[in-house]
Write a protein that holds these residues in place. Structure first.
Motif, short mmCIF file in Angstrom:
data_model
loop_
_atom_site.label_atom_id
_atom_site.label_comp_id
_atom_site.label_asym_id
_atom_site.label_seq_id
_atom_site.Cartn_x
_atom_site.Cartn_y
_atom_site.Cartn_z
N PHE A 47 29.13 36.00 32.48
CA PHE A 47 28.73 36.91 33.54
C PHE A 47 28.90 38.39 33.19
CE2 PHE A 47 29.44 32.95 35.85
CZ PHE A 47 28.21 32.83 36.45
N VAL A 48 29.44 38.69 32.04
CA VAL A 48 29.50 40.07 31.55
C VAL A 48 29.02 40.05 30.09
CG1 VAL A 48 30.91 42.14 31.35
CG2 VAL A 48 31.51 40.44 33.07
N PRO A 49 27.73 39.79 29.89
CA PRO A 49 27.19 39.67 28.53
C PRO A 49 26.94 41.04 27.91
CG PRO A 49 25.44 39.33 30.11
CD PRO A 49 26.71 39.51 30.90
N VAL A 50 28.00 41.72 27.55
CA VAL A 50 27.95 43.10 27.06
C VAL A 50 26.96 43.25 25.90
CG1 VAL A 50 29.30 44.94 25.99
CG2 VAL A 50 30.29 43.59 27.84
N GLU A 51 27.03 42.35 24.94
CA GLU A 51 26.20 42.45 23.75
C GLU A 51 24.72 42.33 24.12
OE1 GLU A 51 30.19 40.72 23.13
OE2 GLU A 51 28.51 40.08 24.35
N GLN A 52 24.42 41.43 25.01
CA GLN A 52 23.04 41.22 25.42
C GLN A 52 22.52 42.43 26.19
OE1 GLN A 52 22.72 37.51 27.47
NE2 GLN A 52 20.55 37.32 27.07
N ILE A 53 23.36 43.01 27.02
CA ILE A 53 22.96 44.20 27.79
C ILE A 53 22.71 45.37 26.85
CG2 ILE A 53 23.76 45.91 29.48
CD1 ILE A 53 25.30 43.56 30.81
N LYS A 78 31.33 49.57 25.16
CA LYS A 78 32.45 49.29 24.26
C LYS A 78 33.74 49.16 25.06
CE LYS A 78 34.46 51.01 19.96
NZ LYS A 78 34.39 52.07 18.94
N ALA A 79 33.94 50.04 26.05
CA ALA A 79 35.12 49.96 26.90
C ALA A 79 35.10 48.69 27.75
CB ALA A 79 35.21 51.20 27.80
N ILE A 80 33.94 48.33 28.27
CA ILE A 80 33.80 47.09 29.06
C ILE A 80 34.08 45.88 28.17
CG2 ILE A 80 32.18 45.64 30.37
CD1 ILE A 80 33.07 48.17 31.89
N HIS A 81 33.59 45.91 26.93
CA HIS A 81 33.83 44.83 25.98
C HIS A 81 35.33 44.63 25.77
CE1 HIS A 81 34.17 42.99 21.95
NE2 HIS A 81 33.09 42.34 22.31
N ALA A 82 36.06 45.72 25.62
CA ALA A 82 37.51 45.63 25.42
C ALA A 82 38.19 45.03 26.65
CB ALA A 82 38.09 47.01 25.12
N LYS A 83 37.75 45.42 27.83
CA LYS A 83 38.32 44.86 29.06
C LYS A 83 37.99 43.37 29.17
CE LYS A 83 38.19 49.17 31.68
NZ LYS A 83 37.58 49.87 32.82
N ARG A 84 36.76 43.00 28.79
CA ARG A 84 36.39 41.59 28.83
C ARG A 84 37.24 40.79 27.86
NH1 ARG A 84 30.70 39.70 26.64
NH2 ARG A 84 31.90 39.91 24.73
N ALA A 85 37.51 41.36 26.68
CA ALA A 85 38.36 40.68 25.71
C ALA A 85 39.75 40.46 26.29
CB ALA A 85 38.44 41.50 24.42
N GLY A 86 40.25 41.41 27.07
CA GLY A 86 41.54 41.25 27.73
C GLY A 86 41.52 40.10 28.72
N LEU A 88 39.52 37.49 28.57
CA LEU A 88 39.46 36.27 27.77
C LEU A 88 40.84 35.89 27.25
CD1 LEU A 88 36.21 36.92 25.71
CD2 LEU A 88 36.53 35.22 27.50
N LYS A 89 41.59 36.88 26.78
CA LYS A 89 42.92 36.61 26.26
C LYS A 89 43.86 36.14 27.37
CE LYS A 89 46.67 38.65 23.62
NZ LYS A 89 47.18 39.86 22.98
N ASN A 90 43.82 36.82 28.51
CA ASN A 90 44.71 36.48 29.62
C ASN A 90 44.45 35.10 30.21
OD1 ASN A 90 46.00 38.94 29.40
ND2 ASN A 90 44.82 39.91 31.03
N PHE A 91 43.19 34.68 30.17
CA PHE A 91 42.84 33.41 30.80
C PHE A 91 42.47 32.32 29.79
CE2 PHE A 91 42.27 36.41 34.28
CZ PHE A 91 42.89 35.74 35.31
N GLN A 92 42.77 32.55 28.52
CA GLN A 92 42.47 31.55 27.49
C GLN A 92 43.19 30.25 27.83
OE1 GLN A 92 43.40 32.78 23.54
NE2 GLN A 92 42.17 31.18 22.61
N GLY A 93 42.43 29.17 27.85
CA GLY A 93 43.00 27.86 28.15
C GLY A 93 43.20 27.62 29.64
#
Length: 156
Positions: A47-53, A78-86, A88-93
């Motif tokens: 739902f936040v496809p940064v690369e595609q956008i 780039k800033a949104i991508h970093a937040k999305r990575a956070g 992903l990390k916080n909710f991994q698994g």
């Protein structure tokens, strides 16, 4: 911005899109994809496809970004991508889709606000139509999760 810089940017967008598609494939969730869901963290990718956008905004002639806009859009995404990575990390698994969706909706609203400040009104409308198309087919690559019908309420 020269042709080489645009091509470099396109290359980065393509690589990031491919990587996001790999991680969004079924079987990436905590249950191995057995119930058709990719796990809670994959909601952020869908739902936040940064690369595609970025690829759409940079290279679609309907949008027609200026070089100055392109640089600003890249920086915001780039800033949104970093937040999305956070996220992903916080909710991994995690399988807590409600918590992930809450974070994703906040991130989408932030992305909408930041991009709307950079783009002209007609460019914003073009992006909204594009984002609706992505949502209707279930995210990047057209894959739907078990609850693929849920969408963010911010229009993008």
């Amino acid at each position: 911005m020269g042709c080489f810089q645009r091509m470099t940017l396109l290359g980065c967008a393509v690589i990031l899109t491919v990587v996001s598609q790999i991680f969004a494939q079924p079987g990436g969730g905590p249950d191995g994809g057995r119930n058709g869901r990719g796990g809670g963290a994959m909601v952020a990718m869908r739902f936040v496809p940064v690369e595609q956008i970025l690829g759409f905004l940079a290279f679609d002639e309907k949008v027609g970004l200026s070089n100055e806009q392109l640089v600003k859009v890249k920086d915001e995404l780039k800033a949104i991508h970093a937040k999305r990575a956070g996220i992903l990390k916080n909710f991994q698994g995690s399988d807590d889709r409600e918590a992930v969706m809450g974070e994703v909706q906040k991130l989408r609203a932030d992305m909408t606000q930041k991009l709307s400040a950079v783009l002209k009104p007609d460019q914003v409308e073009t992006l909204k139509v594009y984002m609706q198309q992505i949502n209707q087919r279930g995210g990047p690559g057209g894959q739907r999760g078990g609850q693929g019908g849920q969408r963010g309420g911010d229009g993008m």
